[in-house]
Design a protein around this motif. Structure first.
Motif, mmCIF file in Angstrom:
data_model
loop_
_atom_site.group_PDB
_atom_site.id
_atom_site.type_symbol
_atom_site.label_atom_id
_atom_site.label_comp_id
_atom_site.label_asym_id
_atom_site.label_seq_id
_atom_site.Cartn_x
_atom_site.Cartn_y
_atom_site.Cartn_z
ATOM 1 N N THR A 1 0.836 -1.201 0.000
ATOM 2 C CA THR A 1 0.000 0.000 0.000
ATOM 3 C C THR A 1 0.869 1.249 0.000
ATOM 4 O O THR A 1 1.904 1.304 0.661
ATOM 5 N N VAL A 2 0.426 2.255 -0.751
ATOM 6 C CA VAL A 2 1.122 3.539 -0.827
ATOM 7 C C VAL A 2 0.099 4.652 -0.609
ATOM 8 O O VAL A 2 -0.939 4.684 -1.267
ATOM 9 N N HIS A 3 0.387 5.544 0.347
ATOM 10 C CA HIS A 3 -0.469 6.718 0.571
ATOM 11 C C HIS A 3 0.278 7.917 0.007
ATOM 12 O O HIS A 3 1.305 8.318 0.543
ATOM 13 N N TYR A 4 -0.225 8.494 -1.063
ATOM 14 C CA TYR A 4 0.613 9.323 -1.926
ATOM 15 C C TYR A 4 0.501 10.838 -1.715
ATOM 16 O O TYR A 4 1.508 11.509 -1.516
ATOM 17 N N ALA A 5 -0.708 11.408 -1.800
ATOM 18 C CA ALA A 5 -0.823 12.856 -1.933
ATOM 19 C C ALA A 5 -0.799 13.618 -0.609
ATOM 20 O O ALA A 5 -0.039 14.570 -0.444
ATOM 21 N N TYR A 6 -1.649 13.254 0.326
ATOM 22 C CA TYR A 6 -1.787 13.982 1.590
ATOM 23 C C TYR A 6 -2.432 13.047 2.600
ATOM 24 O O TYR A 6 -2.865 11.949 2.251
ATOM 25 N N ASP A 7 -2.505 13.458 3.855
ATOM 26 C CA ASP A 7 -3.261 12.696 4.844
ATOM 27 C C ASP A 7 -3.726 13.628 5.952
ATOM 28 O O ASP A 7 -3.364 14.813 5.990
ATOM 29 N N THR A 8 -4.553 13.099 6.845
ATOM 30 C CA THR A 8 -5.150 13.941 7.880
ATOM 31 C C THR A 8 -4.099 14.527 8.813
ATOM 32 O O THR A 8 -4.251 15.647 9.304
ATOM 33 N N PHE A 9 -3.018 13.789 9.069
ATOM 34 C CA PHE A 9 -1.971 14.296 9.953
ATOM 35 C C PHE A 9 -1.321 15.547 9.347
ATOM 36 O O PHE A 9 -1.165 16.569 10.027
ATOM 37 N N ALA A 10 -0.938 15.479 8.081
ATOM 38 C CA ALA A 10 -0.277 16.610 7.432
ATOM 39 C C ALA A 10 -1.217 17.803 7.307
ATOM 40 O O ALA A 10 -0.819 18.954 7.527
ATOM 41 N N GLN A 11 -2.460 17.543 6.937
ATOM 42 C CA GLN A 11 -3.429 18.639 6.804
ATOM 43 C C GLN A 11 -3.621 19.341 8.146
ATOM 44 O O GLN A 11 -3.630 20.567 8.236
ATOM 45 N N ALA A 12 -3.772 18.541 9.207
ATOM 46 C CA ALA A 12 -3.962 19.108 10.547
ATOM 47 C C ALA A 12 -2.708 19.832 11.017
ATOM 48 O O ALA A 12 -2.777 20.928 11.592
ATOM 49 N N ASN A 13 -1.571 19.234 10.762
ATOM 50 C CA ASN A 13 -0.306 19.775 11.230
ATOM 51 C C ASN A 13 -0.019 21.132 10.600
ATOM 52 O O ASN A 13 0.368 22.085 11.292
#
Length: 402
Positions: free
Chosen positions: A140-152
């Motif tokens: 599995t690859v999570h590529y563009a963004y995630d909730t941690f980065a958006q929140a951070n």
């Protein structure tokens, strides 16, 4: 003379046989599971399908003698349907890898199907941090963004600006819950305080009762832990309620896209702070890609759609370098090879599947500052990937050695 003729004939026949064999090879199919008709259709949808096809065309249309095809399906924002589509693509349609799987609940469902079959799945549209934590897998690859980065990125900047008390309007499913949780951690760690929150159903048309609760909280910031049509509706209705102008509260969309701002309009959206993984007007490379995308889709690409183009290209290069579509061989090349294109500079896929790259903090322009449609953002800060995303040391992915 006969020997020469026989030799030439044998060579011609061998070449013909090789060409015929190549033509008889099955196509390499990539399965895009998208929201083609719902509240995330502008963010992913037909635009993501187009971006994937652009990546295939730019790669040359074939790899290892196999024609490359993009197979797209609409999951209707239903997790069970997403799982069913993934199962059919991988078991019956000969799909080698899954891409996008827009929305977190649908991504978690499809991800389990891919994991059980040892197939690569690359997430672009979904944001839940669970995808590179508890739900991670070897392919599995999570590529563009995630909730941690958006929140951070967004939460930290907002608290530092003096807006330290928060109230959340949260989409009631995995993505919204994770986004609220991650933002709460950033706010509290930065010295802020969360005064309360309310959860709303996915695809809500009337936010009046939720906005009344936000007003009553007297919080300086109303954090929108939602996306797509929900974010657009919440911001428009908050403006009608006078939350910002008369109430003095600030809206903070925690996952917003250029298409959302275009739908809302600068008059209403001006001054919003938001985190993005991509913006069409960042540099010559982003502008060149976006101009080509715009010619086909008639709108600028979102970060999810730009991520699709980048990730499909990265996958195909890895297949070519590995000389096979075997998941283990391909994912190794993908993780060993830095990503340098219009989406990321020196991007890197870690052991937990998280693709680490720079994130950006933008402020939405005033109408007077915008020169044309889509000229919506002012760049405030570039946040290095190792600061924006969750550290590997904090990862809850079972694959990460502590």
């Amino acid at each position: 003379m006969r020997r020469v003729f026989s030799s030439v004939l044998a060579s011609v026949l061998a070449l013909a046989a090789t060409a015929a064999f190549a033509q008889n090879k099955p196509p390499l199919k990539l399965g895009a599971i998208l929201d083609m008709s719902g509240l995330y259709a502008d963010i992913t949808g037909p635009g993501s399908e187009t971006a994937a096809k652009m990546a295939v065309e730019d790669f040359g249309g074939e790899v290892l003698g196999r024609k490359i095809e993009i197979i797209a399906a609409d999951h209707l924002n239903k997790a069970d349907l997403s799982a069913s589509i993934a199962r059919d693509m991988l078991d019956n349609q000969g799909v080698e890898a899954l891409i996008d799987v827009a929305a977190s609940a649908t991504a978690l469902a499809a991800g389990e199907i891919a994991k059980a079959r040892n197939k690569i799945v690359i997430f672009n549209g979904p944001a839940s941090i669970r995808l590179s934590n508890e739900a991670c897998g070897p392919y599995t690859v999570h590529y563009a963004y995630d909730t941690f980065a958006q929140a951070n990125v967004t939460g930290l900047a907002t608290v530092k600006s003096g807006f330290e008390t928060w109230f959340f309007l949260t989409a009631d499913y995995a993505f919204g819950q994770d986004l609220e949780k991650d933002t709460t951690n950033v706010v509290v760690k930065s010295g802020g305080k969360v005064l309360g929150g309310v959860k709303h159903p996915l695809n809500t048309s009337d936010f009046s009762s939720f906005l009344l609760q936000a007003q009553a909280s007297k919080a300086k910031v109303v954090g929108l832990a939602n996306a797509g049509g929900d974010t657009i509706n919440a911001i428009k209705q908050a403006a009608e309620f006078g939350l910002m102008k008369s109430g003095g509260q600030k809206l903070s969309p925690l996952l917003a896209f250029i298409t959302d701002i275009d739908s809302i309009g600068l008059e209403t959206a001006q001054g919003l702070l938001l985190a993005e993984a991509f913006y069409w007007d960042l540099n010559d490379d982003t502008r060149a890609f976006s101009k080509r995308f715009m010619a086909r889709v008639k709108r600028m690409p979102t970060s999810a759609q730009a991520g699709i183009y980048s990730s499909v290209g990265h996958y195909l290069k890895a297949v070519k370098a590995a000389g096979t579509t075997d998941s283990a061989a391909v994912i190794k090349v993908m993780k060993d090879t830095p990503i340098n294109d219009m989406f990321a500079k020196n991007g890197k896929i870690r052991a937990d599947g998280r693709m680490v790259h720079d994130m950006y903090l933008f402020e939405v322009k005033k109408p007077s500052e915008s020169k044309a449609r889509w000229d919506d953002y002012k760049l405030l800060a570039t946040i290095p990937g190792n600061e924006a995303f969750q550290s590997l040391e904090l990862s809850r992915c079972p694959l990460v050695k502590k």
